[in-house]
Motif scaffolding. Structure first.
Motif, mmCIF file in Angstrom:
data_model
loop_
_atom_site.group_PDB
_atom_site.id
_atom_site.type_symbol
_atom_site.label_atom_id
_atom_site.label_comp_id
_atom_site.label_asym_id
_atom_site.label_seq_id
_atom_site.Cartn_x
_atom_site.Cartn_y
_atom_site.Cartn_z
ATOM 1 N N PRO A 56 0.849 -1.345 -0.104
ATOM 2 C CA PRO A 56 0.081 -0.098 0.015
ATOM 3 C C PRO A 56 0.677 1.244 0.100
ATOM 4 O O PRO A 56 1.808 1.330 0.655
ATOM 5 C CB PRO A 56 -0.871 -0.117 1.342
ATOM 6 C CG PRO A 56 -0.756 -1.733 1.415
ATOM 7 C CD PRO A 56 0.455 -2.203 1.060
ATOM 8 N N ASP A 57 0.491 2.502 -0.661
ATOM 9 C CA ASP A 57 1.417 3.424 -0.949
ATOM 10 C C ASP A 57 1.654 4.315 0.378
ATOM 11 O O ASP A 57 2.607 4.573 0.574
ATOM 12 C CB ASP A 57 0.423 4.538 -2.131
ATOM 13 C CG ASP A 57 1.376 5.504 -2.322
ATOM 14 O OD1 ASP A 57 2.482 5.286 -2.627
ATOM 15 O OD2 ASP A 57 1.041 6.869 -2.106
ATOM 16 N N GLU A 58 0.579 4.373 1.411
ATOM 17 C CA GLU A 58 0.704 4.925 2.467
ATOM 18 C C GLU A 58 1.741 4.146 3.623
ATOM 19 O O GLU A 58 2.152 4.780 4.559
ATOM 20 C CB GLU A 58 -0.553 4.813 3.290
ATOM 21 C CG GLU A 58 -1.186 3.772 3.580
ATOM 22 C CD GLU A 58 -2.431 3.297 2.663
ATOM 23 O OE1 GLU A 58 -3.316 2.616 3.322
ATOM 24 O OE2 GLU A 58 -2.204 3.390 1.541
ATOM 25 N N PHE A 59 2.079 2.913 3.055
ATOM 26 C CA PHE A 59 3.062 2.305 4.020
ATOM 27 C C PHE A 59 4.620 2.539 3.362
ATOM 28 O O PHE A 59 5.702 2.241 3.963
ATOM 29 C CB PHE A 59 2.824 0.541 3.712
ATOM 30 C CG PHE A 59 1.566 0.173 4.591
ATOM 31 C CD1 PHE A 59 0.972 1.171 5.220
ATOM 32 C CD2 PHE A 59 1.263 -1.000 4.363
ATOM 33 C CE1 PHE A 59 -0.326 0.625 5.954
ATOM 34 C CE2 PHE A 59 -0.086 -1.362 4.935
ATOM 35 C CZ PHE A 59 -0.721 -0.600 5.591
ATOM 36 N N ILE A 60 4.814 3.299 2.337
ATOM 37 C CA ILE A 60 5.972 3.577 1.730
ATOM 38 C C ILE A 60 6.702 4.845 2.201
ATOM 39 O O ILE A 60 5.842 6.081 2.161
ATOM 40 C CB ILE A 60 6.015 3.657 0.374
ATOM 41 C CG1 ILE A 60 5.573 2.173 -0.103
ATOM 42 C CG2 ILE A 60 7.250 3.817 -0.348
ATOM 43 C CD1 ILE A 60 5.503 1.913 -1.713
ATOM 44 N N CYS A 61 7.921 4.929 2.960
ATOM 45 C CA CYS A 61 8.671 6.324 2.971
ATOM 46 C C CYS A 61 8.680 7.159 1.779
ATOM 47 O O CYS A 61 9.285 6.545 1.000
ATOM 48 C CB CYS A 61 9.908 5.677 3.751
ATOM 49 S SG CYS A 61 10.723 7.319 4.240
ATOM 50 N N PRO A 62 8.253 8.284 1.908
ATOM 51 C CA PRO A 62 8.525 9.249 0.761
ATOM 52 C C PRO A 62 10.081 9.375 0.391
ATOM 53 O O PRO A 62 10.426 9.745 -0.636
ATOM 54 C CB PRO A 62 7.919 10.562 1.104
ATOM 55 C CG PRO A 62 6.830 9.998 2.110
ATOM 56 C CD PRO A 62 7.497 8.994 2.873
ATOM 57 N N ILE A 63 11.019 9.266 1.264
ATOM 58 C CA ILE A 63 12.448 9.401 1.087
ATOM 59 C C ILE A 63 13.005 8.232 0.538
ATOM 60 O O ILE A 63 13.740 8.235 -0.559
ATOM 61 C CB ILE A 63 13.103 9.701 2.416
ATOM 62 C CG1 ILE A 63 12.514 11.242 2.896
ATOM 63 C CG2 ILE A 63 14.470 10.089 2.026
ATOM 64 C CD1 ILE A 63 12.966 11.508 4.502
ATOM 65 N N THR A 64 12.812 6.892 1.051
ATOM 66 C CA THR A 64 13.407 5.769 0.674
ATOM 67 C C THR A 64 12.942 5.153 -0.219
ATOM 68 O O THR A 64 13.318 4.046 -1.029
ATOM 69 C CB THR A 64 13.872 5.005 1.816
ATOM 70 O OG1 THR A 64 12.619 4.400 2.491
ATOM 71 C CG2 THR A 64 14.389 5.628 3.011
ATOM 72 N N ARG A 65 11.471 5.234 -0.593
ATOM 73 C CA ARG A 65 10.612 4.505 -1.275
ATOM 74 C C ARG A 65 10.627 2.981 -1.061
ATOM 75 O O ARG A 65 10.200 2.375 -1.635
ATOM 76 C CB ARG A 65 11.020 4.576 -2.808
ATOM 77 C CG ARG A 65 11.139 6.384 -3.286
ATOM 78 C CD ARG A 65 9.720 6.716 -3.262
ATOM 79 N NE ARG A 65 9.668 8.290 -3.635
ATOM 80 C CZ ARG A 65 8.903 8.942 -3.556
ATOM 81 N NH1 ARG A 65 7.909 8.740 -2.818
ATOM 82 N NH2 ARG A 65 9.223 10.031 -3.951
ATOM 83 N N GLU A 66 10.572 2.740 0.239
ATOM 84 C CA GLU A 66 10.635 1.539 0.968
ATOM 85 C C GLU A 66 9.626 1.274 2.005
ATOM 86 O O GLU A 66 9.411 2.256 2.554
ATOM 87 C CB GLU A 66 12.028 0.914 1.307
ATOM 88 C CG GLU A 66 13.125 1.036 0.207
ATOM 89 C CD GLU A 66 14.416 0.517 0.542
ATOM 90 O OE1 GLU A 66 14.955 0.623 1.805
ATOM 91 O OE2 GLU A 66 15.480 0.156 -0.076
ATOM 92 N N LEU A 67 9.265 0.113 2.287
ATOM 93 C CA LEU A 67 8.317 -0.235 3.411
ATOM 94 C C LEU A 67 8.820 0.230 4.792
ATOM 95 O O LEU A 67 10.203 -0.003 4.982
ATOM 96 C CB LEU A 67 7.826 -1.579 3.371
ATOM 97 C CG LEU A 67 7.157 -2.172 4.498
ATOM 98 C CD1 LEU A 67 5.594 -1.588 4.168
ATOM 99 C CD2 LEU A 67 6.887 -3.588 4.613
#
Length: 253
Positions: A182-193
């Motif tokens: 889910p998109d909201e689980f991804i860090c905007p900086i690292t693009r990882e969970l």
């Protein structure tokens, strides 16, 4: 209420952001849902499979409704439009993955589709520049800060940053759908969970280590808005962490 008992039936998945609306068809065989991810998903209730994924809206889908006695579907969105869909029963329903459909839709955008997207993102003053340079969906996804400055002659650093953030949201959405996260689980900086999500003073959640590194590099601006952070305090997002842990338990056994 006495007289009946509610029993859990199933959970339907497919959206990468919160669901805002859902509705059953008149015969109860199909369910439609609209989401913050701007998509509409139509499910077969019996098989619990995805029949169609519709990505024509450019803003949150806030309402869905089937016609009472015929196979017509209406979807309403914050993009100020209502789309009406008619089912072709002679055409078999084929459900590709949502990520593949999304990537294909964006890459197949015409120059006018890109103009519509710019307006939806509050960048309507760039429509002329994009049209003069014949920017379609495929070229949109490959724009960089260098091409924005050099080829499109966008002089404002803040404006270039806003365009790149909007494009990155498209890429992130496709990547998150491809990975199933889910998109909201991804860090905007690292693009990882995220493993240890925290809320910054801009209201967004980040992986703690990534945000701490961001701040330690003397970046007092928000990674999402590019505005100055009113505070450097990071607050643990326990609700989000619990949601991520529940998702992991369900999907990574």
């Amino acid at each position: 209420m006495a007289g009946f008992e509610l029993k859990y039936k199933c959970t339907l998945r497919g959206h990468c952001a919160p669901v805002l609306a859902c509705a059953f068809s008149h015969d109860g065989q199909m369910l439609v849902s609209g989401s913050v991810d701007k998509s509409v998903i139509i499910y077969d209730v019996g098989t619990q499979s995805v029949l169609h994924t519709l990505t024509q809206h450019t803003r949150y889908v806030t309402t869905c409704a089937f016609a009472p006695n015929t196979l017509l579907l209406a979807t309403g969105s914050m993009d100020k439009t209502v789309n009406i869909w008619q089912f072709d029963l002679e055409t078999p329903c084929q459900a590709g993955s949502m990520s593949d459909q999304l990537k294909q839709v964006i890459e197949d955008w015409s120059e006018e589709d890109v103009s519509t997207w710019l307006r939806a993102e509050g960048l309507e003053h760039l429509v002329g520049i994009f049209q003069i340079n014949n920017i379609d969906g495929r070229e949109l996804l490959h724009l960089t800060k260098e091409s924005l400055a050099g080829d499109l002659k966008i002089e404002s650093l803040g404006l270039r940053s806003k365009v790149l953030r909007s494009i990155e949201e498209l890429r992130t959405r496709a990547d998150s759908l491809s990975s199933g996260i889910p998109d909201e689980f991804i860090c905007p900086i690292t693009r990882e969970l995220m493993k240890d999500p925290v809320i910054a003073s801009d209201g967004y959640s980040y992986e703690r280590e990534a945000m701490e590194n961001w701040i330690h590099k003397k970046k007092r601006t928000s990674p999402m808005t590019n505005l100055v952070l009113p505070s450097l305090i990071l607050t643990p997002n326990r609700t989000l962490k619990m949601a991520i842990n529940r998702w992991l338990e369900t999907h990574q056994k």
